[in-house]
Design a protein around this motif. Structure first.
Motif, PDB file in Angstrom:
ATOM      1  N   TYR A   1      -9.806  -1.353   1.675  1.00 24.19           N
ATOM      2  CA  TYR A   1     -11.206  -0.855   1.714  1.00 24.19           C
ATOM      3  C   TYR A   1     -12.066  -0.815   1.213  1.00 24.19           C
ATOM      4  CZ  TYR A   1     -10.472   1.949  -2.387  1.00 24.19           C
ATOM      5  OH  TYR A   1     -10.190   2.379  -3.522  1.00 24.19           O
TER       6      TYR A   1
ATOM      7  N   ARG B   1      -2.196  -7.068   7.657  1.00 25.77           N
ATOM      8  CA  ARG B   1      -1.392  -6.732   6.785  1.00 25.77           C
ATOM      9  C   ARG B   1      -2.105  -4.807   6.462  1.00 25.77           C
ATOM     10  NH1 ARG B   1       4.929  -8.532   7.874  1.00 25.77           N
ATOM     11  NH2 ARG B   1       4.400 -10.172   9.618  1.00 25.77           N
ATOM     12  N   LEU B   2      -2.025  -5.208   5.340  1.00 24.43           N
ATOM     13  CA  LEU B   2      -2.574  -4.345   4.449  1.00 24.43           C
ATOM     14  C   LEU B   2      -4.237  -3.214   5.098  1.00 24.43           C
ATOM     15  CD1 LEU B   2      -1.606  -5.668   1.238  1.00 24.43           C
ATOM     16  CD2 LEU B   2      -0.231  -4.086   1.690  1.00 24.43           C
ATOM     17  N   HIS B   3      -4.942  -4.095   5.573  1.00 25.31           N
ATOM     18  CA  HIS B   3      -5.900  -3.077   6.340  1.00 25.31           C
ATOM     19  C   HIS B   3      -5.756  -2.436   7.305  1.00 25.31           C
ATOM     20  CE1 HIS B   3      -9.442  -3.224   8.385  1.00 25.31           C
ATOM     21  NE2 HIS B   3      -9.899  -3.041   7.142  1.00 25.31           N
ATOM     22  N   GLU B   4      -4.457  -3.189   8.113  1.00 20.89           N
ATOM     23  CA  GLU B   4      -4.196  -2.869   9.511  1.00 20.89           C
ATOM     24  C   GLU B   4      -3.314  -1.106   8.873  1.00 20.89           C
ATOM     25  OE1 GLU B   4      -1.642  -5.405  11.173  1.00 20.89           O
ATOM     26  OE2 GLU B   4      -3.123  -6.766  12.531  1.00 20.89           O
ATOM     27  N   LYS B   5      -2.865  -1.079   8.068  1.00 22.58           N
ATOM     28  CA  LYS B   5      -1.980  -0.728   7.821  1.00 22.58           C
ATOM     29  C   LYS B   5      -3.273   0.982   6.849  1.00 22.58           C
ATOM     30  CE  LYS B   5       1.696   0.354   6.313  1.00 22.58           C
ATOM     31  NZ  LYS B   5       3.478  -0.274   5.358  1.00 22.58           N
ATOM     32  N   GLY B   6      -4.433   0.551   6.536  1.00 21.63           N
ATOM     33  CA  GLY B   6      -4.766   1.204   6.198  1.00 21.63           C
ATOM     34  C   GLY B   6      -5.167   1.260   3.675  1.00 21.63           C
ATOM     35  N   LEU B   7      -4.478   0.078   3.373  1.00 22.53           N
ATOM     36  CA  LEU B   7      -4.003   0.208   2.127  1.00 22.53           C
ATOM     37  C   LEU B   7      -5.418  -0.953   1.673  1.00 22.53           C
ATOM     38  CD1 LEU B   7      -0.563  -0.018   2.180  1.00 22.53           C
ATOM     39  CD2 LEU B   7      -1.724   1.887   1.462  1.00 22.53           C
TER      40      LEU B   7
ATOM     41  N   THR C   1      -5.164   0.356  -2.050  1.00 23.20           N
ATOM     42  CA  THR C   1      -4.856   1.889  -2.299  1.00 23.20           C
ATOM     43  C   THR C   1      -3.286   1.590  -3.151  1.00 23.20           C
ATOM     44  OG1 THR C   1      -5.614   2.851  -0.184  1.00 23.20           O
ATOM     45  CG2 THR C   1      -3.995   3.671  -1.345  1.00 23.20           C
TER      46      THR C   1
ATOM     47  N   LYS D   1       7.177   2.723  -4.341  1.00 26.61           N
ATOM     48  CA  LYS D   1       8.402   2.058  -3.632  1.00 26.61           C
ATOM     49  C   LYS D   1       8.611   1.445  -5.498  1.00 26.61           C
ATOM     50  CE  LYS D   1       7.228   2.090   1.064  1.00 26.61           C
ATOM     51  NZ  LYS D   1       6.133   0.990   2.462  1.00 26.61           N
TER      52      LYS D   1
ATOM     53  N   GLU E   1       7.265  -4.569   0.403  1.00 31.33           N
ATOM     54  CA  GLU E   1       5.925  -3.684   1.190  1.00 31.33           C
ATOM     55  C   GLU E   1       6.468  -4.787   2.043  1.00 31.33           C
ATOM     56  OE1 GLU E   1       3.055  -2.216   3.907  1.00 31.33           O
ATOM     57  OE2 GLU E   1       4.258  -1.922   2.069  1.00 31.33           O
ATOM     58  N   PHE E   2       6.604  -5.968   1.878  1.00 31.16           N
ATOM     59  CA  PHE E   2       6.410  -6.832   3.629  1.00 31.16           C
ATOM     60  C   PHE E   2       7.813  -7.439   4.052  1.00 31.16           C
ATOM     61  CE2 PHE E   2       2.188  -7.473   1.534  1.00 31.16           C
ATOM     62  CZ  PHE E   2       1.687  -7.255   2.972  1.00 31.16           C
TER      63      PHE E   2
END
Length: 823
Positions: free
Chosen positions: A81, A73-79, A278, A285, A425-426
Motif C-alpha cells: 500500500y 502479486r503482493l499488491h493484488e493480495k492487498g499486502l 504489510t 508464516k 509466500e511465492f
C-alpha cells in the motif's frame, strides 16, 4: 555501488541532479562494467566452489522480471500500500532509509531546557521542557505530562504557548507514556519529527506538523528560521531563547544519535509518501517455519532474536528516492490524484492498456520515479535466480532439497528473514533448511571495517602476504555468530601452519620409495588399517597415531555435521601439529633412519601416507589449495582431492595403546626438561636407566629407538629395569608418570665441579636480589606510601625470587652431595 559513484561525482564537483536520471544511471553502469567484477574476483581468489555459469547481477532482466512479478502479486493480495508516514530520511542521499539501515551511536550533545508559558496564566505559570532537538519545537502540537505527576496536574487541559511562534497555542495533555523522571517530566510532542511522538499523536488524534525540507533545512512553518540548516537553526534558536528569557539552561548530555549505514549522516524522522509492505501475515508464516522445524538457525541463540523481531515487526517501507535500482511498477494518471488513482502493472504497455480501459484512449501516464529497497529484490534471490515465476514450487524444492545458507549475523533481518518470508509466500516452501550465521570480520582493534575509518582490509592484499589458505583457515576458526578480529598475529600463525603442512608433505615424499621400486610399493600395500586385527599388528607409535586419527575422523565428521566449523579447524590443527608433526613424524625417523628392519621402515611409510592423506581430506574444505597440491603430489592419486571420498567413520582404535604412548610421551618430556635444566648440549647423547614394572618395560623397551631419538639418549647405554640402579645417588631421578621413572647420570650431562661453581655464583646474585626486594617490603615508608599496585608487584617478585632460590639451593645441594659420593 550507488554511494561510491555519488562520492566519485562529488569529488568532481558534480551532483546527480546536475546529470539527470538517465546520465546518472549510465555512469553507474559504466562503473559496474569497470569495477563490478572486483567482488567476484575476490571470491574466486578465496577458492569458492561456485557454479559461475549461474552468476547473476541484481538488475539482470530475468531478476528484474521476478521483482516486478512479486510486487504485482503482493499488491493484488492487498499486502502493498501507499501512504504518508513518518520514515527515516537521509538528507544527503535524499531518500528514505529502513529502520534496519539506521545505526545508533553514543555521542556528546546537549539537553536544552526551555520555558513554555501557560496561556492565560501569570509570569510564574510555565512548564519547563527538556529537549535535545529544540529546532523541532515549531512542529509541536501538544505538551504532555504524566497524569500522576502532581507538579503539573493543575495545568492539564489548559493551553501552552510554543516559544518564538508568535503565540501559537497547543494543548497540555496527560499520558502515562511520559516519564516523570526524565528531564523535567514535561514532554513536547512533535509528531512530524519523532517516532514515539508520531505513535502518540496517532493514538490521541493530534495533528502532525512538518517543519523540515528534505534537504534538512527548516521550511516556512518555522517562520523566521525558514531556510536555515537544522543545526544552524538550533544555534540561532537557542540564542534567541536566551534573549527572550525563555532559555532556562543548557547542559552536556550523551545523545543516542541515529546515523545512516550508507552515508554516515544523521537521519531525520520525516513525514513522507512511501510504499509499504504489510509484514504481519508474511512474518507469521516465517515464524511457523522455525517452530515446525522446517528452518534451523545456528547458533541457536539467534533463533530467539529472529522470533522476537518477526513477532514485533513493523510494516516495511520499500520505496527509495534513488536513481538506481528496480523502478516501482506503478504508473500514475496525468491530471489525477496520485494517491487515489494509479495503475500497478508488469510493464509500461500493460499499464497503458489498463489505464485506457479505465480512462479512455487519450489518457497519459507516467511511472513512479522511486525505486525499490535493494533488500526487496535480495529477498527474492534464491528462487529468482532459478527463473521464477516460470519455475514451480515443486521444481524449487527439487533444486534445494537440503540447502544451507551461510551469512553474517548482521543481515539476519535485512536478508535472511526476508528471503524466508518471500520464499514461503511465492513458492510455498522455505528457500533453505539451515541458516548458519557467522560473525562480522573486524579489524585487529575490534572495530567494524568502514571506508570512513580507513580500516577496510582487501582480501587480495591479505592473500598476497599470507596466502589464501591461511586467510580461509583464520576466518573459519571463528565461533559461530561471534565477531572475529582479523589480526596479523592470527594470520601469521596460520601461515606458519600452512608451511608446516607443506614441509610435512615434503618430508613424507622424500622418504617414500621411488616409483620404480615396485617391490617396496607392494610391501607398503599390505598394511591395512580398517580392521582391529591389522591395527594390533602395528608397533606402538603406529597404533597410537592411527587410533588417534580414527577418533579424530569421528569427532571432525560430527562437528562438520553440526556446522561447528571452528571446532573442526581447532581439532585438525591440534592433531596435525601436536600429534602428527611433533610426535609421529619425529618417531618415524627412528624407523626410517635408525632401524635395520625394512619392515619397520615400510610400516612407517604406510602409516605416514595413510594419516597424512586423511588429514588432507579433512582440511581440504578449509585449505583447498595447499591440500590439493600435496594430495596430487602423493603417489597413486588418480582423482582430485576435491572429488575424493570422505574418510570412513567408526574405524578401529586401541585405547590401551594410546595410554601406553602417552606414558612414553611423558617420559620424553621429563627427560627433555632435565636436559634443558642442566643445559645439556642438544647433540650430546646421555645414558639412562628406565625403571618400571615388567608390563611397562615390555612396551617401552620395544620403542627404545624412538625414545633414544626423541630424548638424545645413548642407545647402547639405555637400561630397562624394575628397580633403581646402583648409581642412583649420582643421578637425576625423574618420575614421568605413575609406575614409570628414570635415572639420568649427572656425569653424563654436566661437569659437576664446574656446575657447582656456576650455581654457587648464581646463588649469591639471586640472594642479593631477594634481600633487596625484602628490604623494600620491610620499609614502612615504601609499604605505606607507594601505590598499591607497585607494592603488590614487589611482593610477587619477592615470592618468585624465593622460589627460585629454593630450587637453586636444592640443585646445588644435590650436585655437592654427588661430588662427595664420587670422591
Amino acid at each position: 555501488m550507488l554511494l561510491v559513484v555519488e562520492r566519485m561525482l562529488a569529488s568532481e564537483g558534480i551532483q546527480r541532479v546536475d546529470l539527470g536520471r538517465e546520465e546518472f544511471a549510465k555512469r553507474i553502469w559504466d562503473w559496474k562494467e569497470k569495477y563490478g567484477g572486483t567482488i567476484t574476483n575476490q571470491i574466486k581468489r578465496l577458492g569458492a566452489s561456485c557454479d559461475w555459469t549461474r552468476e547473476r547481477f541484481t538488475l539482470d532482466a530475468e531478476l528484474s522480471r521476478a521483482v516486478v512479478e512479486a510486487f504485482v502479486r503482493l499488491h493484488e493480495k492487498g499486502l502493498i500500500y501507499q501512504g504518508s508516514y513518518l520514515v527515516n530520511w537521509s538528507p544527503n542521499l535524499q531518500t528514505a532509509v529502513s529502520d534496519l539501515e539506521v545505526e545508533y551511536s553514543q555521542e556528546p550533545g546537549a539537553l536544552y531546557y526551555i520555558k513554555y508559558r501557560v496561556a492565560g496564566g501569570s509570569r510564574d505559570d510555565y512548564l519547563t521542557i527538556a529537549t535535545t532537538r529544540p529546532e523541532t519545537l515549531f512542529g509541536d502540537t501538544a505538551v504532555a505530562v504524566n497524569p500522576e505527576d502532581e507538579r503539573y496536574s493543575k495545568y492539564i487541559g489548559k493551553m501552552a504557548i510554543v516559544p518564538l511562534t508568535f503565540g501559537r497555542h497547543v494543548p497540555i495533555i496527560s499520558d502515562k507514556y511520559v516519564d516523570k523522571d526524565f528531564g523535567t517530566g514535561v514532554l513536547k510532542i512533535s509528531p512530524g519529527h519523532d517516532h514515539n511522538d508520531y505513535l502518540l499523536a496517532r493514538k490521541l488524534g493530534l495533528p502532525i506538523l512538518n517543519v523540515m525540507n528534505k534537504d534538512a533545512t527548516l521550511n516556512e512553518v518555522a517562520g523566521l528560521y525558514c531556510g536555515l540548516d537544522r543545526f544552524e537553526a538550533r544555534k540561532k534558536l537557542w540564542s534567541d531563547l536566551e534573549e527572550t528569557g525563555l532559555a532556562v539552561k543548557k547542559e552536556a548530555y550523551n545523545l543516542r544519535v541515529p546515523r545512516s549505514q550508507r552515508g554516515g549522516e544523521i537521519v531525520e524522522p520525516l513525514i513522507s509518501k512511501q510504499w509499504f509492505v504489510t509484514m504481519e501475515p508474511l512474518a507469521e508464516k516465517a515464524l511457523k517455519a522455525v517452530e515446525k522445524g522446517e528452518l534451523t538457525i545456528m547458533p541457536e541463540r539467534f533463533e530467539k532474536i529472529y522470533k522476537h523481531w518477526l513477532s514485533n515487526i513493523k510494516d516495511w517501507c520499500i520505496s527509495r528516492q534513488l536513481w538506481w535500482g528496480h523502478r516501482i511498477p506503478v504508473w500514475y494518471i496525468v491530471g489525477k490524484d496520485s494517491e487515489e488513482e494509479y495503475i500497478v502493472a508488469r510493464n509500461g504497455a500493460e499499464a497503458l492498456e489498463k489505464a485506457q480501459e479505465k480512462y479512455g484512449k487519450h489518457v497519459e501516464i507516467y511511472q513512479d520515479p522511486d525505486v525499490l529497497d535493494t533488500w526487496f529484490s535480495s529477498g527474492l534471490w534464491p528462487f529468482s535466480t532459478l527463473g521464477w515465476p516460470d519455475v514451480s514450487a515443486e521444481d524449487f524444492k527439487r533444486f534445494y532439497p537440503t540447502s544451507i545458507l551461510e551469512t553474517g549475523h548482521d543481515i539476519l533481518f535485512f536478508w535472511v528473514a526476508r528471503m524466508v518470508m518471500m520464499g514461503i509466500e511465492f513458492t510455498g516452501t522455505v528457500p533453505f533448511t539451515n541458516v548458519y550465521l557467522h560473525g562480522l570480520i573486524r579489524d585487529s582493534q575490534g572495530r567494524k571495517m568502514s571506508k570512513t575509518l580507513g580500516n577496510v582490509i582487501d582480501p587480495l592484499d591479505t592473500i598476497q602476504e599470507y596466502g589464501t589458505d591461511a586467510l580461509r583457515f583464520t576466518l573459519a576458526l571463528g565461533t559461530p555468530g561471534q565477531d572475529l578480529n582479523l589480526s596479523v598475529e592470527r594470520l601469521a600463525s596460520n601461515k606458519a601452519f600452512t608451511n608446516k603442512l607443506w614441509n610435512a608433505g615434503k618430508f613424507i615424499l622424500q622418504n617414500l620409495p621411488s616409483k620404480s621400486d615396485l617391490s617396496s610399493w607392494e610391501a607398503l600395500s599390505i598394511y591395512k588399517f580398517d580392521m582391529v586385527e591389522s591395527l594390533l599388528k602395528l608397533p606402538l607409535a603406529e597404533r597410537w597415531v592411527v587410533s588417534k586419527l580414527h577418533i579424530l575422523i569421528d569427532t571432525v565428521t560430527s562437528s562438520y555435521d553440526k556446522y561447528f566449523f571452528g571446532d573442526v579447524g581447532r581439532e585438525l590443527y591440534d592433531f596435525f601439529w601436536a600429534d602428527f608433526a611433533d610426535w609421529y613424524i619425529e618417531a618415524s625417523k627412528a624407523r626410517l633412519y635408525h632401524s635395520e628392519s625394512q619392515s619397520r621402515a615400510s610400516v612407517a611409510q604406510s602409516v605416514l601416507l595413510y594419516v597424512f592423506g586423511n588429514i588432507l581430506k579433512m582440511l581440504h574444505p578449509f585449505m583447498p589449495f595447499v591440500t590439493e597440491e600435496l594430495w596430487q603430489a602423493l603417489p597413486s592419486r588418480e582423482e582430485a582431492l576435491m572429488a575424493s571420498a570422505w574418510p570412513l567413520t567408526s574405524l578401529p582404535r586401541h585405547v590401551e595403546s594410546i595410554k601406553q604412548f602417552e606414558n612414553l610421551q611423558a617420559l620424553t618430556r621429563s627427560i627433555r626438561n632435565i636436559r634443558a635444566e642442566y643445559s645439556v648440549e642438544p647433540a650430546k647423547r646421555i645414558s639412562a636407566s628406565i625403571v618400571a614394572s615388567s608390563e611397562v618395560i615390555e612396551y617401552i623397551s620395544r620403542e627404545k629407538e624412538v625414545l633414544a631419538l626423541l630424548c638424545r639418549l645413548d642407545l647402547q647405554n639405555m637400561i630397562f629395569t624394575d628397580s633403581a640402579p646402583g648409581n642412583a645417588n649420582q643421578s637425576v631421578h625423574i618420575v614421568a608418570s605413575e609406575g614409570l621413572e628414570a635415572n639420568l647420570p649427572l656425569a653424563d650431562m654436566v661437569d659437576i665441579s664446574s656446575e657447582v661453581e656456576r650455581l654457587s655464583k648464581r646463588l649469591v646474585k639471586m640472594q642479593a636480589e631477594y634481600d633487596g626486594l625484602m628490604a623494600r617490603l620491610s620499609s614502612p615508608s615504601f609499604v605505606e606510601k607507594a601505590p598499591e599496585h607497585i607494592v603488590r608487584g614487589v611482593q610477587e617478585k619477592a615470592r618468585e625470587a624465593e622460589e627460585k632460590l629454593m630450587l637453586t639451593r636444592n640443585q646445588l645441594a644435590f650436585l655437592e652431595s654427588s661430588v662427595l659420593v664420587s670422591k
